[in-house]
Design a protein around this motif. Structure first.
Motif, short mmCIF file in Angstrom:
data_model
loop_
_atom_site.label_atom_id
_atom_site.label_comp_id
_atom_site.label_asym_id
_atom_site.label_seq_id
_atom_site.Cartn_x
_atom_site.Cartn_y
_atom_site.Cartn_z
N ASN A 288 0.80 -1.23 0.00
CA ASN A 288 0.00 0.00 0.00
C ASN A 288 0.83 1.28 0.00
OD1 ASN A 288 -2.38 -1.46 0.05
ND2 ASN A 288 -2.44 -1.55 2.29
N HIS A 289 2.16 1.15 0.16
CA HIS A 289 2.99 2.35 0.31
C HIS A 289 4.17 2.40 -0.65
CE1 HIS A 289 0.69 3.05 3.95
NE2 HIS A 289 1.01 1.84 4.37
N SER A 290 4.35 1.39 -1.49
CA SER A 290 5.51 1.40 -2.39
C SER A 290 5.16 0.76 -3.72
CB SER A 290 6.70 0.69 -1.74
OG SER A 290 6.35 -0.61 -1.32
N TRP A 291 5.90 1.17 -4.74
CA TRP A 291 5.66 0.71 -6.09
C TRP A 291 6.99 0.29 -6.72
CZ3 TRP A 291 3.08 4.23 -3.47
CH2 TRP A 291 1.68 4.21 -3.50
N VAL A 292 6.93 -0.62 -7.68
CA VAL A 292 8.14 -1.06 -8.37
C VAL A 292 8.02 -0.67 -9.83
CG1 VAL A 292 7.20 -3.40 -8.73
CG2 VAL A 292 9.67 -3.01 -8.86
N VAL A 293 9.06 -0.01 -10.33
CA VAL A 293 9.12 0.45 -11.72
C VAL A 293 10.21 -0.34 -12.42
CG1 VAL A 293 9.55 2.43 -13.23
CG2 VAL A 293 8.36 2.75 -11.04
N GLY A 294 9.94 -0.82 -13.61
CA GLY A 294 10.98 -1.56 -14.31
C GLY A 294 10.48 -2.22 -15.57
N GLY A 295 11.27 -3.15 -16.03
CA GLY A 295 10.92 -3.86 -17.25
C GLY A 295 11.29 -5.32 -17.16
N PRO A 296 10.38 -6.21 -17.56
CA PRO A 296 10.69 -7.64 -17.61
C PRO A 296 11.15 -8.02 -19.02
CG PRO A 296 8.34 -7.33 -17.94
CD PRO A 296 8.96 -5.95 -17.86
N LEU A 297 12.06 -8.95 -19.10
CA LEU A 297 12.56 -9.40 -20.40
C LEU A 297 12.33 -10.91 -20.52
CD1 LEU A 297 14.95 -7.37 -18.95
CD2 LEU A 297 15.60 -7.29 -21.35
N ASN A 298 11.79 -11.34 -21.64
CA ASN A 298 11.66 -12.78 -21.88
C ASN A 298 13.02 -13.43 -21.99
OD1 ASN A 298 8.95 -12.31 -22.04
ND2 ASN A 298 8.73 -12.89 -24.19
N SER A 299 13.99 -12.67 -22.47
CA SER A 299 15.27 -13.23 -22.89
C SER A 299 16.28 -13.25 -21.75
CB SER A 299 15.82 -12.42 -24.07
OG SER A 299 14.83 -12.26 -25.05
N GLY A 300 16.36 -14.37 -21.08
CA GLY A 300 17.29 -14.53 -19.98
C GLY A 300 18.02 -15.84 -20.08
N GLY A 301 18.00 -16.59 -18.99
CA GLY A 301 18.72 -17.85 -18.93
C GLY A 301 18.21 -18.89 -19.90
N ASP A 302 16.92 -18.80 -20.29
CA ASP A 302 16.40 -19.80 -21.23
C ASP A 302 17.06 -19.65 -22.60
OD1 ASP A 302 15.16 -17.36 -21.73
OD2 ASP A 302 13.28 -18.29 -22.38
N VAL A 303 17.38 -18.43 -22.99
CA VAL A 303 18.07 -18.20 -24.28
C VAL A 303 19.49 -18.75 -24.20
CG1 VAL A 303 18.89 -16.44 -25.89
CG2 VAL A 303 16.66 -16.20 -24.81
N TYR A 304 20.16 -18.50 -23.08
CA TYR A 304 21.51 -19.04 -22.91
C TYR A 304 21.47 -20.57 -22.88
CZ TYR A 304 26.20 -19.64 -20.97
OH TYR A 304 27.50 -20.02 -20.78
N GLN A 305 20.46 -21.12 -22.23
CA GLN A 305 20.30 -22.57 -22.20
C GLN A 305 20.15 -23.14 -23.61
OE1 GLN A 305 16.61 -24.03 -20.40
NE2 GLN A 305 17.77 -25.60 -19.32
N TRP A 306 19.36 -22.46 -24.44
CA TRP A 306 19.20 -22.86 -25.85
C TRP A 306 20.55 -22.85 -26.56
CZ3 TRP A 306 20.44 -19.59 -29.92
CH2 TRP A 306 20.11 -20.04 -31.19
N ALA A 307 21.34 -21.79 -26.34
CA ALA A 307 22.63 -21.67 -27.01
C ALA A 307 23.59 -22.77 -26.58
CB ALA A 307 23.24 -20.30 -26.72
N VAL A 308 23.64 -23.04 -25.28
CA VAL A 308 24.54 -24.10 -24.79
C VAL A 308 24.13 -25.46 -25.35
CG1 VAL A 308 25.30 -25.33 -22.73
CG2 VAL A 308 25.19 -22.83 -22.71
N LYS A 309 22.83 -25.70 -25.40
CA LYS A 309 22.33 -26.97 -25.92
C LYS A 309 22.74 -27.20 -27.36
CE LYS A 309 18.01 -29.45 -26.88
NZ LYS A 309 16.52 -29.38 -26.76
#
Length: 509
Positions: A288-309
């Motif tokens: 009730n007293h604070s807010w979070v500002v930012g951005g989420p990205l789909n592209s994280g560890g799953d992309v790196y996992q794809w590359a390693v695979k």
């Protein structure tokens, strides 16, 4: 000794951490489950499987406690946000759980995003118009399966469904509600304009409560499966991103928290709502007293996992006798910054911030016949970090340059990735000793709920040691040349994403 259990209900697994009353970690537990995907953009989970997983990890943690001599003070929750489940009159699932990663609402989202109503809804709710949000998922269902939607008596998310199964009440914490695209960021209540758009009533949605709200009186079946006292308080907590900020002590606008797990996020906490005029970022309530500002990205560890695979060969792993990720880190360390002039745009599954385009697709740029798999591996890791840097810059544009960055997530186990993040952002990066920041944040919220602490700032005493990675000036100079090119290529390719996505969708049929 008294204990807490912090639970983090994620996209592919649920984790539980047993803490003593001083927030020392006693033991960790995990239970994985499948994420059902389809080329059409479907990304769903089985809600019963998740209920079983949550009961299992809580039960496993409870077995470490001697209830004759010791006490479980509370169970506190973190969860992934922007999930959607349709329930009947008896709160039984009428659908599988549609996750944040589901992109089937992309056409509905694109139409709404271009409209004046879409712009107004973003200002009202702080939620970007994107297929991740329950608002656009409901808009899609209204067209794709109106009968299913009309039969739903109630509409919830994974956490409200869990608490309903455990306590027989239908409530949602304010942070999860804020992520739906249907809660007014200023009033803290469901937004009439959003509800009217998707054709649902406020009575179909959970009651909004603060994250410190306590549920007690476990139903007999749930109590038996978890093996804990029925009067144990369950604290609603918040969504995983907000609690990750809390869990690393990033509680002021001068401290940015970055998480890189399966996906990634850049977030900062403020004491008032902040809406981005360019609609690049979200603004969600934490409590009730604070807010979070930012951005989420789909592209994280799953992309790196794809590359390693696909880029690390099994024969090389066998020869080196190490796991593929350790080998990949070694290989990347031997490639210079810039990967010999190779860029990678990491949009394998569309992208949220900063593009908000579910049709976005990945690409290598600058590839020539001299490049190797090692260069490609390095370019993938750099591309993920450069994408994070574009969101980081947007956050700085809105709230100012931070004094510090705290980073957590699975990536933190890789020293190569830690240093690369500092170099790409040109800012020192602190890595806390504890990686499970969401669970620690949830437990800190539980302590506040039980009046054991007066402020969330006390979490600073719980974090433990931090490793600081400082940017290397020579490497920073290289990345400063590549970052503008990364953004230029991103802009050039954006108009083509919808066409290639449509071709891929048609080819999958």
């Amino acid at each position: 000794m008294n204990y807490f259990i912090g639970v983090d209900v994620g996209t592919t697994s649920t984790k539980a951490v047993l803490y003593d009353e001083h927030t020392n970690v006693i033991k960790r537990f995990s239970q994985s489950y499948p994420l059902f995907r389809h080329p059409n953009g479907m990304a769903e989970q089985d809600p019963t499987t998740i209920v079983n997983a949550v009961e299992k990890v809580i039960g496993d943690a409870a077995q470490q406690i001697n209830f004759f001599k010791e006490r479980l003070l509370a169970v506190a929750f973190s969860s992934a946000n922007q999930s959607l489940i349709l329930l009947d009159q008896a709160f039984r699932p009428q659908s599988r759980l549609i996750t944040w990663a589901d992109t089937r609402a992309r056409h509905a989202a694109n139409q709404l995003k271009r409209s004046a109503l879409g712009r107004q809804l973003y200002v009202n709710t702080g939620t970007p118009i994107h297929p991740m949000s329950p608002l656009t998922k409901l808009l899609w269902l209204k067209e794709a399966d109106p009968e299913l939607l009309s039969q739903a008596a109630y509409i919830g998310d994974i956490k409200s469904y869990l608490f309903c199964r455990f306590f027989g009440t239908f409530k949602v914490d304010i942070s999860i509600a804020s992520c739906t695209g249907m809660m007014n960021i200023n009033s803290g209540d469901w937004d009439p304009t959003a509800l009217n758009l998707v054709g649902i009533r406020q009575e179909q949605l959970p009651e909004i409560v603060n994250g410190t709200y306590q549920a007690t009186g476990l139903l007999p079946k749930a109590q038996a499966r978890m093996g804990i006292p029925a009067d144990t308080p369950f604290i609603y907590g918040a969504f995983d991103g907000a609690l990750s900020n809390l869990g690393v002590g990033a509680l002021k606008p001068d401290t940015v928290a970055i998480t890189i797990g399966t996906s990634a996020a850049v977030r900062v906490i403020t004491d008032h709502p902040v809406i981005d005029p360019h609609r690049r970022l979200f603004c969600y309530a934490v409590d009730n007293h604070s807010w979070v500002v930012g951005g989420p990205l789909n592209s994280g560890g799953d992309v790196y996992q794809w590359a390693v695979k696909h880029l690390v060969t099994p024969s090389a792993v066998a020869n080196e006798q190490v796991d593929p990720y350790t080998l990949a880190s070694r290989v990347i360390s031997d490639v210079p910054a810039g990967a010999h002039g190779l860029l990678f745009l990491p949009f394998l599954g569309g992208e949220r911030a900063p593009l908000w385009d579910a049709n976005a697709r990945g690409s290598f740029f600058g590839l020539n016949n001299l490049h190797t798999r090692a260069d490609m591996l390095r370019a993938v890791m750099e591309g993920i970090n450069m994408n994070i840097a574009t969101v980081f810059k947007a956050v700085c544009d809105l709230v100012g340059q931070p004094k510090s960055i705290t980073a957590t997530g699975g990536f933190a186990r890789s020293r190569v990735w830690r240093q690369m993040l500092a170099d790409v952002l040109n800012c020192p990066v602190d890595i806390p000793e504890s990686f499970e920041s969401g669970c620690l944040g949830a437990v800190t919220m539980a302590m506040r709920s039980l009046n054991l602490v007066n402020s969330y700032q006390v979490v600073q005493n719980f974090i433990g040691e931090e490793d600081t990675y400082r940017p290397d000036p020579a490497t920073v100079a290289i990345y400063q040349k590549y970052l503008p090119l990364f953004q230029q290529v991103e802009g050039l390719l954006s108009p083509a994403y919808s066409t290639i996505a449509q071709l891929q969708e048609n080819g999958a049929k």
